[in-house]
Design a protein around this motif. Structure first.
Motif, mmCIF file in Angstrom:
data_model
loop_
_atom_site.group_PDB
_atom_site.id
_atom_site.type_symbol
_atom_site.label_atom_id
_atom_site.label_comp_id
_atom_site.label_asym_id
_atom_site.label_seq_id
_atom_site.Cartn_x
_atom_site.Cartn_y
_atom_site.Cartn_z
ATOM 1 N N LEU A 84 0.830 -1.206 0.000
ATOM 2 C CA LEU A 84 0.000 0.000 0.000
ATOM 3 C C LEU A 84 0.866 1.258 0.000
ATOM 4 O O LEU A 84 0.629 2.189 -0.775
ATOM 5 N N LEU A 85 1.870 1.285 0.847
ATOM 6 C CA LEU A 85 2.727 2.461 0.925
ATOM 7 C C LEU A 85 3.526 2.657 -0.362
ATOM 8 O O LEU A 85 3.702 3.781 -0.830
ATOM 9 N N HIS A 86 4.006 1.571 -0.941
ATOM 10 C CA HIS A 86 4.771 1.642 -2.192
ATOM 11 C C HIS A 86 3.889 2.169 -3.332
ATOM 12 O O HIS A 86 4.235 3.149 -3.999
ATOM 13 N N GLU A 87 2.765 1.525 -3.541
ATOM 14 C CA GLU A 87 1.887 1.927 -4.646
ATOM 15 C C GLU A 87 1.249 3.284 -4.361
ATOM 16 O O GLU A 87 1.046 4.086 -5.275
ATOM 17 N N GLY A 88 0.969 3.563 -3.095
ATOM 18 C CA GLY A 88 0.453 4.875 -2.718
ATOM 19 C C GLY A 88 1.454 5.966 -3.048
ATOM 20 O O GLY A 88 1.081 7.068 -3.460
ATOM 21 N N TRP A 89 2.749 5.656 -2.868
ATOM 22 C CA TRP A 89 3.761 6.665 -3.204
ATOM 23 C C TRP A 89 3.816 6.921 -4.701
ATOM 24 O O TRP A 89 4.052 8.047 -5.142
ATOM 25 N N HIS A 90 3.570 5.880 -5.503
ATOM 26 C CA HIS A 90 3.493 6.105 -6.948
ATOM 27 C C HIS A 90 2.348 7.079 -7.267
ATOM 28 O O HIS A 90 2.476 7.919 -8.165
ATOM 29 N N ALA A 91 1.242 6.979 -6.530
ATOM 30 C CA ALA A 91 0.139 7.931 -6.719
ATOM 31 C C ALA A 91 0.598 9.344 -6.370
ATOM 32 O O ALA A 91 0.311 10.299 -7.097
ATOM 33 N N VAL A 92 1.308 9.484 -5.260
ATOM 34 C CA VAL A 92 1.826 10.795 -4.853
ATOM 35 C C VAL A 92 2.773 11.337 -5.924
ATOM 36 O O VAL A 92 2.698 12.511 -6.301
ATOM 37 N N GLN A 93 3.650 10.471 -6.423
ATOM 38 C CA GLN A 93 4.591 10.908 -7.461
ATOM 39 C C GLN A 93 3.842 11.432 -8.689
ATOM 40 O O GLN A 93 4.214 12.453 -9.258
ATOM 41 N N SER A 94 2.817 10.725 -9.086
ATOM 42 C CA SER A 94 2.086 11.085 -10.290
ATOM 43 C C SER A 94 1.178 12.296 -10.084
ATOM 44 O O SER A 94 1.226 13.252 -10.854
ATOM 45 N N LEU A 95 0.369 12.249 -9.040
ATOM 46 C CA LEU A 95 -0.657 13.271 -8.855
ATOM 47 C C LEU A 95 -0.144 14.541 -8.180
ATOM 48 O O LEU A 95 -0.638 15.629 -8.478
ATOM 49 N N CYS A 96 0.790 14.405 -7.274
ATOM 50 C CA CYS A 96 1.244 15.565 -6.495
ATOM 51 C C CYS A 96 2.601 16.095 -6.948
ATOM 52 O O CYS A 96 2.802 17.299 -7.030
ATOM 53 N N LEU A 97 3.518 15.195 -7.219
ATOM 54 C CA LEU A 97 4.875 15.615 -7.602
ATOM 55 C C LEU A 97 5.038 15.717 -9.117
ATOM 56 O O LEU A 97 6.113 16.055 -9.600
ATOM 57 N N ARG A 98 3.980 15.394 -9.854
ATOM 58 C CA ARG A 98 3.958 15.503 -11.316
ATOM 59 C C ARG A 98 5.088 14.724 -11.989
ATOM 60 O O ARG A 98 5.721 15.189 -12.925
ATOM 61 N N GLY A 99 5.370 13.533 -11.439
ATOM 62 C CA GLY A 99 6.366 12.648 -12.043
ATOM 63 C C GLY A 99 7.798 12.913 -11.650
ATOM 64 O O GLY A 99 8.701 12.183 -12.060
ATOM 65 N N THR A 100 8.039 13.941 -10.868
ATOM 66 C CA THR A 100 9.393 14.268 -10.446
ATOM 67 C C THR A 100 9.660 13.651 -9.076
ATOM 68 O O THR A 100 8.931 13.935 -8.131
#
Length: 165
Positions: A84-100
């Protein structure tokens, strides 16, 4: 003497077995409690956490982030909290950090173990490994620190609300 030794051995075996039976559910329950706490935290932040998905039939898949949505799938296998934490972080990377990635390549390399670096090199293209490495590291953070970083990352990326006149 052999009979007495066997009896003592059997008693020790029972004590060990009892210890294993008593300790194992506590560890599993503690992990389950943390998983439920993490699911609740994600849901409070507007994420949907799915425990079932057609792709969970894939034997090597532990979970996934549904791209472009605030949705994470955690399959019923492996360390579900870490997934959950791993895949949730991918969501954060995509939605919040805009892939950076939040962390730079040097920091990632410094914090990753040899096994992780090797797996990333074998399993991912060079342009993918920073996001994957960061998700691995974030999944190992204590939940409170993880959530603080998630909140900071997503708050910083949130557009400003229009001001009322």
């Amino acid at each position: 003497m052999s009979c007495r030794g066997w009896s003592l051995g059997r008693g020790m075996f029972r004590a060990t077995l009892l210890g294993v039976v008593l300790l194992q559910p506590l560890g599993a329950n503690a992990r389950g409690d943390k998983l439920q706490e993490a699911i609740a935290a994600f849901e409070q932040r507007g994420f949907v956490i799915r425990r079932e998905h057609p792709r969970c039939a894939e034997p090597q898949l532990f979970g996934l982030y549904v791209r472009g949505r605030r949705e994470v799938v955690v399959c019923p296998r492996g360390n579900q909290l870490e997934t959950l934490l791993h895949e949730g972080w991918h969501a954060v990377q995509s939605l919040c950090l805009r892939g950076t990635p939040l962390l730079g390549s040097d920091a990632l390399l410094h914090q990753l173990g040899r096994r992780d670096r090797r797996e990333l090199q074998l399993l991912y293209r060079p342009d993918q490994w920073p996001r994957e490495a960061e998700a691995r590291l974030m999944a190992r953070e204590p939940l409170d620190r993880y959530l603080q970083t998630l909140d900071r990352s997503c708050t910083a990326a949130a557009p400003e609300a229009p001001k009322a006149n």
